[in-house]
Design a protein around this motif. Structure first.
Motif, PDB file in Angstrom:
ATOM      1  N   VAL A 160       0.858  -1.173   0.000  1.00  0.00           N
ATOM      2  CA  VAL A 160       0.000   0.000   0.000  1.00  0.00           C
ATOM      3  C   VAL A 160       0.898   1.226   0.000  1.00  0.00           C
ATOM      4  CG1 VAL A 160      -0.183   0.025   2.524  1.00  0.00           C
ATOM      5  CG2 VAL A 160      -1.899   1.209   1.160  1.00  0.00           C
ATOM      6  N   THR A 161       0.514   2.246  -0.771  1.00  0.00           N
ATOM      7  CA  THR A 161       1.210   3.518  -0.703  1.00  0.00           C
ATOM      8  C   THR A 161       0.260   4.520  -0.066  1.00  0.00           C
ATOM      9  OG1 THR A 161       0.488   4.360  -2.862  1.00  0.00           O
ATOM     10  CG2 THR A 161       2.447   2.973  -2.825  1.00  0.00           C
ATOM     11  N   ALA A 162       0.793   5.277   0.875  1.00  0.00           N
ATOM     12  CA  ALA A 162       0.021   6.289   1.588  1.00  0.00           C
ATOM     13  C   ALA A 162       0.830   7.574   1.570  1.00  0.00           C
ATOM     14  CB  ALA A 162      -0.255   5.854   3.023  1.00  0.00           C
ATOM     15  N   GLY A 163       0.382   8.544   0.765  1.00  0.00           N
ATOM     16  CA  GLY A 163       1.179   9.749   0.610  1.00  0.00           C
ATOM     17  C   GLY A 163       2.527   9.408   0.017  1.00  0.00           C
ATOM     18  N   ASP A 164       3.591   9.681   0.759  1.00  0.00           N
ATOM     19  CA  ASP A 164       4.950   9.405   0.289  1.00  0.00           C
ATOM     20  C   ASP A 164       5.528   8.131   0.894  1.00  0.00           C
ATOM     21  OD1 ASP A 164       5.297  11.630  -1.430  1.00  0.00           O
ATOM     22  OD2 ASP A 164       5.528  12.930   0.304  1.00  0.00           O
ATOM     23  N   PHE A 165       4.702   7.260   1.456  1.00  0.00           N
ATOM     24  CA  PHE A 165       5.176   6.034   2.078  1.00  0.00           C
ATOM     25  C   PHE A 165       4.727   4.822   1.261  1.00  0.00           C
ATOM     26  CE2 PHE A 165       5.817   8.871   5.531  1.00  0.00           C
ATOM     27  CZ  PHE A 165       6.826   8.323   6.298  1.00  0.00           C
ATOM     28  N   ILE A 166       5.606   3.825   1.196  1.00  0.00           N
ATOM     29  CA  ILE A 166       5.323   2.540   0.581  1.00  0.00           C
ATOM     30  C   ILE A 166       5.517   1.470   1.657  1.00  0.00           C
ATOM     31  CG2 ILE A 166       6.024   0.885  -1.191  1.00  0.00           C
ATOM     32  CD1 ILE A 166       7.155   3.339  -2.748  1.00  0.00           C
ATOM     33  N   ILE A 167       4.487   0.659   1.904  1.00  0.00           N
ATOM     34  CA  ILE A 167       4.535  -0.339   2.974  1.00  0.00           C
ATOM     35  C   ILE A 167       4.063  -1.669   2.408  1.00  0.00           C
ATOM     36  CG2 ILE A 167       3.742  -0.950   5.292  1.00  0.00           C
ATOM     37  CD1 ILE A 167       2.983   2.046   5.623  1.00  0.00           C
ATOM     38  N   ARG A 201       9.061   2.247   3.233  1.00  0.00           N
ATOM     39  CA  ARG A 201       9.929   3.186   2.524  1.00  0.00           C
ATOM     40  C   ARG A 201       9.294   4.574   2.474  1.00  0.00           C
ATOM     41  NH1 ARG A 201      10.820   2.345  -3.782  1.00  0.00           N
ATOM     42  NH2 ARG A 201      10.925   0.182  -3.040  1.00  0.00           N
ATOM     43  N   TYR A 202      10.117   5.573   2.722  1.00  0.00           N
ATOM     44  CA  TYR A 202       9.711   6.967   2.511  1.00  0.00           C
ATOM     45  C   TYR A 202      10.365   7.443   1.220  1.00  0.00           C
ATOM     46  CZ  TYR A 202       9.270  12.015   3.074  1.00  0.00           C
ATOM     47  OH  TYR A 202       8.998  13.343   2.874  1.00  0.00           O
ATOM     48  N   GLN A 203       9.564   8.014   0.320  1.00  0.00           N
ATOM     49  CA  GLN A 203      10.046   8.389  -1.009  1.00  0.00           C
ATOM     50  C   GLN A 203       9.446   9.746  -1.355  1.00  0.00           C
ATOM     51  OE1 GLN A 203      10.489   5.188  -3.946  1.00  0.00           O
ATOM     52  NE2 GLN A 203       9.058   6.327  -5.238  1.00  0.00           N
ATOM     53  N   LYS A 204      10.284  10.758  -1.603  1.00  0.00           N
ATOM     54  CA  LYS A 204       9.800  12.118  -1.762  1.00  0.00           C
ATOM     55  C   LYS A 204      10.417  12.792  -2.974  1.00  0.00           C
ATOM     56  CE  LYS A 204       7.649  15.906  -0.383  1.00  0.00           C
ATOM     57  NZ  LYS A 204       6.176  15.989  -0.343  1.00  0.00           N
ATOM     58  N   GLN A 205       9.576  13.383  -3.805  1.00  0.00           N
ATOM     59  CA  GLN A 205      10.027  14.206  -4.921  1.00  0.00           C
ATOM     60  C   GLN A 205      10.282  15.601  -4.360  1.00  0.00           C
ATOM     61  OE1 GLN A 205       9.818  12.565  -8.126  1.00  0.00           O
ATOM     62  NE2 GLN A 205      11.166  14.154  -8.941  1.00  0.00           N
ATOM     63  N   VAL A 206      11.554  15.960  -4.133  1.00  0.00           N
ATOM     64  CA  VAL A 206      11.873  17.224  -3.481  1.00  0.00           C
ATOM     65  C   VAL A 206      11.970  18.380  -4.466  1.00  0.00           C
ATOM     66  CG1 VAL A 206      13.000  16.106  -1.536  1.00  0.00           C
ATOM     67  CG2 VAL A 206      14.349  16.710  -3.551  1.00  0.00           C
ATOM     68  N   ILE A 210      14.902  16.022  -8.597  1.00  0.00           N
ATOM     69  CA  ILE A 210      15.504  15.187  -7.541  1.00  0.00           C
ATOM     70  C   ILE A 210      14.433  14.487  -6.716  1.00  0.00           C
ATOM     71  CG2 ILE A 210      16.924  15.190  -5.465  1.00  0.00           C
ATOM     72  CD1 ILE A 210      18.456  17.541  -6.629  1.00  0.00           C
ATOM     73  N   MET A 211      14.623  13.184  -6.512  1.00  0.00           N
ATOM     74  CA  MET A 211      13.813  12.401  -5.600  1.00  0.00           C
ATOM     75  C   MET A 211      14.728  11.688  -4.620  1.00  0.00           C
ATOM     76  SD  MET A 211      11.304   9.124  -6.205  1.00  0.00           S
ATOM     77  CE  MET A 211      12.693   8.010  -5.974  1.00  0.00           C
ATOM     78  N   ILE A 212      14.334  11.619  -3.356  1.00  0.00           N
ATOM     79  CA  ILE A 212      15.107  10.916  -2.336  1.00  0.00           C
ATOM     80  C   ILE A 212      14.234   9.826  -1.724  1.00  0.00           C
ATOM     81  CG2 ILE A 212      16.609  12.874  -1.815  1.00  0.00           C
ATOM     82  CD1 ILE A 212      14.845  13.405   0.643  1.00  0.00           C
ATOM     83  N   ALA A 213      14.890   8.794  -1.183  1.00  0.00           N
ATOM     84  CA  ALA A 213      14.155   7.692  -0.558  1.00  0.00           C
ATOM     85  C   ALA A 213      14.994   7.066   0.534  1.00  0.00           C
ATOM     86  CB  ALA A 213      13.783   6.631  -1.603  1.00  0.00           C
ATOM     87  N   ALA A 214      14.315   6.543   1.554  1.00  0.00           N
ATOM     88  CA  ALA A 214      14.958   5.784   2.624  1.00  0.00           C
ATOM     89  C   ALA A 214      14.037   4.635   2.987  1.00  0.00           C
ATOM     90  CB  ALA A 214      15.230   6.658   3.842  1.00  0.00           C
ATOM     91  N   GLY A 215      14.596   3.431   3.111  1.00  0.00           N
ATOM     92  CA  GLY A 215      13.765   2.274   3.388  1.00  0.00           C
ATOM     93  C   GLY A 215      14.368   1.347   4.424  1.00  0.00           C
ATOM     94  N   LEU A 216      13.510   0.701   5.190  1.00  0.00           N
ATOM     95  CA  LEU A 216      13.886  -0.384   6.086  1.00  0.00           C
ATOM     96  C   LEU A 216      13.308  -1.669   5.497  1.00  0.00           C
ATOM     97  CD1 LEU A 216      13.152   1.219   9.586  1.00  0.00           C
ATOM     98  CD2 LEU A 216      15.365   0.992   8.436  1.00  0.00           C
ATOM     99  N   GLU A 217      14.178  -2.655   5.215  1.00  0.00           N
ATOM    100  CA  GLU A 217      13.774  -3.825   4.441  1.00  0.00           C
ATOM    101  C   GLU A 217      14.163  -5.127   5.135  1.00  0.00           C
ATOM    102  OE1 GLU A 217      14.650  -1.429   0.236  1.00  0.00           O
ATOM    103  OE2 GLU A 217      15.720  -3.299   0.677  1.00  0.00           O
ATOM    104  N   TYR A 218      13.333  -6.133   4.927  1.00  0.00           N
ATOM    105  CA  TYR A 218      13.645  -7.477   5.407  1.00  0.00           C
ATOM    106  C   TYR A 218      14.561  -8.172   4.404  1.00  0.00           C
ATOM    107  CZ  TYR A 218      13.063 -12.350   6.788  1.00  0.00           C
ATOM    108  OH  TYR A 218      13.300 -13.641   7.183  1.00  0.00           O
ATOM    109  N   GLN A 219      15.598  -8.850   4.907  1.00  0.00           N
ATOM    110  CA  GLN A 219      16.520  -9.582   4.038  1.00  0.00           C
ATOM    111  C   GLN A 219      16.098 -11.036   3.927  1.00  0.00           C
ATOM    112  OE1 GLN A 219      20.839  -8.500   3.919  1.00  0.00           O
ATOM    113  NE2 GLN A 219      20.462  -8.094   6.068  1.00  0.00           N
ATOM    114  N   GLY A 220      15.739 -11.436   2.721  1.00  0.00           N
ATOM    115  CA  GLY A 220      15.307 -12.810   2.518  1.00  0.00           C
ATOM    116  C   GLY A 220      16.451 -13.804   2.371  1.00  0.00           C
ATOM    117  N   PHE A 221      17.592 -13.337   1.823  1.00  0.00           N
ATOM    118  CA  PHE A 221      18.746 -14.211   1.610  1.00  0.00           C
ATOM    119  C   PHE A 221      19.900 -13.737   2.498  1.00  0.00           C
ATOM    120  CE2 PHE A 221      16.470 -14.453  -2.461  1.00  0.00           C
ATOM    121  CZ  PHE A 221      16.330 -15.836  -2.559  1.00  0.00           C
ATOM    122  N   LEU A 222      20.240 -14.522   3.518  1.00  0.00           N
ATOM    123  CA  LEU A 222      21.342 -14.139   4.403  1.00  0.00           C
ATOM    124  C   LEU A 222      22.674 -14.629   3.873  1.00  0.00           C
ATOM    125  CD1 LEU A 222      19.655 -14.656   7.880  1.00  0.00           C
ATOM    126  CD2 LEU A 222      19.821 -12.594   6.478  1.00  0.00           C
ATOM    127  N   GLY A 223      22.688 -15.755   3.179  1.00  0.00           N
ATOM    128  CA  GLY A 223      23.836 -16.152   2.372  1.00  0.00           C
ATOM    129  C   GLY A 223      25.135 -16.403   3.092  1.00  0.00           C
TER     130      GLY A 223
END
Length: 419
Positions: A160-167, A201-206, A210-223
């Motif tokens: 779902v995207t809500a404003g500038d967030f992707i979850i 993820r927060y994603q903003k067209q500044v 220029i667009m900036i983004a920062a995300g916290l993600e789960y790692q599926g492959f630890l390898g």
């Protein structure tokens, strides 16, 4: 950045991201349009935008109202049928990965060619959006395909995207899909970093460019490779942090990004325990040359992150647990270059070549992938925006840790109906 500082930084990000989400009140007038000039048919996947970027108007082609609500829905996807002939017996019949090319000394080396038909790349999605001047823009997107054993339905995207967030689950923050030309092969770019993960993820067209983004993600492959059979397992305590900036101009785009994560082995009560810092940096781009050509590239470099490169995913390419029970991180590098030329309206050719390296320690398994490259060249004809056909030749080679070499080639054709 030490692991201790990284943990503190992640804690602050986890607090601040949700605060920003509840504080924003977006309207259609606040939205920023995407100024990048790229024909839709040049992209295998849509550029992922936040809701505030998508809802610049009430125009949502192919959708219909969900009566009694301020929502609209659209069903989309495509049906794709492929026929291929593999010349050298690569072990994955459905996609051409360098890690599946047999090398000298393996039982599969010297396999004869084979014919194979597939339709399981076929996918379907549901896209629901909310249009309202006095509310935060919302979008729900769910997509799946049949890319699994027995052609069972498989979830690709659910976010779902809500404003500038992707979850939710979708492409990682550093998956720059537009940095490669179109490929018929499902593998689509061995040396490309990325994949899909569950994230916030927060994603903003500044600005316009220029667009900036920062995300916290789960790692599926630890390898983590464990050649000495120590007790324990790879485990997660912290999410991956990804940072990104896009710079756009009228005929092109430059992407830059970096990620940081903790790589950890948990030995329990009897095995060894250790951790190390995983990091990567990526630079990628696409430049149009006139109306009928573009070039693209993707370069990435990092330590203990080989599993984040598509070619190395699932090959224990992040680190090796040595005889002392300590993690030896594996330095990884990859590069991809591509080119598209449109011969006539609807008729185009695409070229891609990708190469990846792993600077693995001597303790790595003898037939583990060390380095290799894969190339693709195709001819695709679009009858219209819905139906297309094409043919693609691909070739590749891999060299393993014991210096064994393998080469392979494949020809693949397709017919695709998109809706």
């Amino acid at each position: 950045m030490t692991l201790k500082n990284y943990k503190v930084f992640l804690f602050l990000v986890a607090i601040l991201l949700p605060m920003g989400m509840y504080a924003q009140v977006e309207t259609v007038k606040d939205s920023v349009q995407n100024h990048l000039v790229i024909p839709d048919r040049d992209l295998k996947e849509d550029i992922l935008k936040t809701a505030s970027e998508k809802f610049t108007s009430n125009d949502f082609p192919g959708s219909w109202p969900m009566f009694g609500t301020d929502l609209r829905m659209k069903i989309g996807g495509y049906l794709k049928v492929d026929a291929l002939y593999d010349f050298d017996g690569t072990t994955d019949k459905s996609q051409f990965l360098m890690s599946t090319i047999p090398v000298e000394g393996e039982p599969d080396y010297g396999n004869e060619g084979y014919l194979y038909f597939i339709a399981r790349e076929t996918r379907i999605n549901v896209d629901i959006r909310r249009f309202a001047e006095d509310k935060i823009p919302l979008q729900l997107f769910i997509e799946g395909d049949f890319w699994s054993d027995g052609n069972q339905f498989r979830l690709r995207h659910a976010y779902v995207t809500a404003g500038d967030f992707i979850i939710g689950q979708t492409w990682t923050t550093l998956s720059f899909l537009q940095s490669m030309a179109f490929m018929i092969d499902f593998a689509a770019g061995d040396a490309l970093a990325g994949g899909r993960s569950v994230q916030i993820r927060y994603q903003k067209q500044v600005s316009d460019k220029i667009m900036i983004a920062a995300g916290l993600e789960y790692q599926g492959f630890l390898g983590i490779e464990n050649p000495n059979d120590f007790e324990g397992q790879a485990n997660l305590q912290l999410p991956l942090l990804a940072l990104r900036m896009d710079y756009k101009w009228k005929t092109g785009i430059l992407w830059t990004g970096a990620s940081f994560a903790q790589l950890r082995w948990d030995g329990g009560s009897t095995g060894p325990s250790d951790q190390t810092l995983q990091w990567e940096v990526i630079v990628a781009g696409r430049q149009y040359i006139g109306k009928n050509n573009y070039v693209c590239f993707n370069f990435n470099y990092g330590d203990a992150y080989g599993e984040n490169i598509i070619a190395f995913a699932g090959s224990q390419a992040n680190a090796v647990l040595n005889t002392e029970g300590k993690l030896d991180p594996i330095l990884a590098k990859s590069a991809l270059v591509g080119f598209m030329h449109r011969w006539a309206p609807g008729l185009e050719s695409n070229f891609n070549y990708a190469y990846g390296w792993l600077d693995a320690p001597n303790s790595r398994a003898p037939y583990a992938l060390k380095r290799g490259g894969v190339g693709h060249v195709n001819l695709v004809y679009h009858f219209d925006k819905n139906f297309s056909i094409g043919a693609e030749y691909m070739w590749g080679a891999q060299r393993t840790a014991n210096d064994a070499l393998g080469r392979a080639g494949r020809l693949q054709t397709m017919a695709k109906f998109a809706f």
